[in-house]
Design a protein around this motif. Sequence first.
Motif: not given
Length: 308
Positions: A1-28
Amino acid sequence: MSRFLLRRVIELVIVFIGVTFIIYAAVFSLPGDPIASMGGDRPLPDNVVARLRAEYRLDEPLIMQYLHYLGGLLTFDLGTTYDGRSIADQLAARWPTTIALALTAWALELFIGVVLGLVAGLRYGTLTDRTILFVTVLATSIPVFVMGVSAQLIFGLELGWVPIAGTSEGWPQAYVLPALIVALYGLASASRLMRGSVVDTLRSDFVRTLVAKGMPSRQIVGVHVMRNSAAPVLTFLAIELGFLLGGTIVIEGIFNIHGVGGLLFDAIRTQQGPLVVGVATALILVFLVVNVLVDVLSSVLDPRIRHD
């Protein structure tokens, strides 16, 4: 379970950066200059425009603007609008209203949707099943603004059961009607999902074994069928909660509710790019965190799901 949580947190960070950059780029990247438009009918002097553009880093390359914004997020700084107001403070003022509306609607979706889906699944193929299916499909086919205005006229003006607008009367009086309208669309999907899951579970081998062993039907349904049928519904409702917390612009507009949805709409209308990105960032974070929590909870509810 700990490995799963670590993997999901890493995925969360990657997705967060990717999506926020797309939104930021689209808005500005939108046409127009919000700084120049701040003067209204009287254009701002060029030196003032240049100073404000430098202050908000609009004269820098887009990637540098985003990296600076990302650095601010590490200190929980969502930035300020072009008129100098803190985005975090504006969100904090709107969140209580949106949370109250969202949780009320979510609770209605959870209770009514699960109950209707369970009844339809247990009465599969009967008139009850077909009636519930027809009603839920009919509910989703009516536009939300038609449903909202009609509910105001009937339950607010004609019957006088609830207030027709605003939140001055507090919870639950001011929230129950708009929450019910919002919940109708989600609970229709939740009930159909629950119905299909219940039908599949009732046909599974372990349920037949429990019946053959003589276990009471109430215990089979209440413990085993409900537990194994809840995982897909829970996943849907978690995503739905993220959507509801994002605010429903149409319903908030119809019922004059000043929540996050209204804040986002005003930000788009007034070309407040930092506010649009700030609100979107908060909503993205809610979606991602809720989905991680659902993945963990799903393994608890369904013994067939295991995360290594």
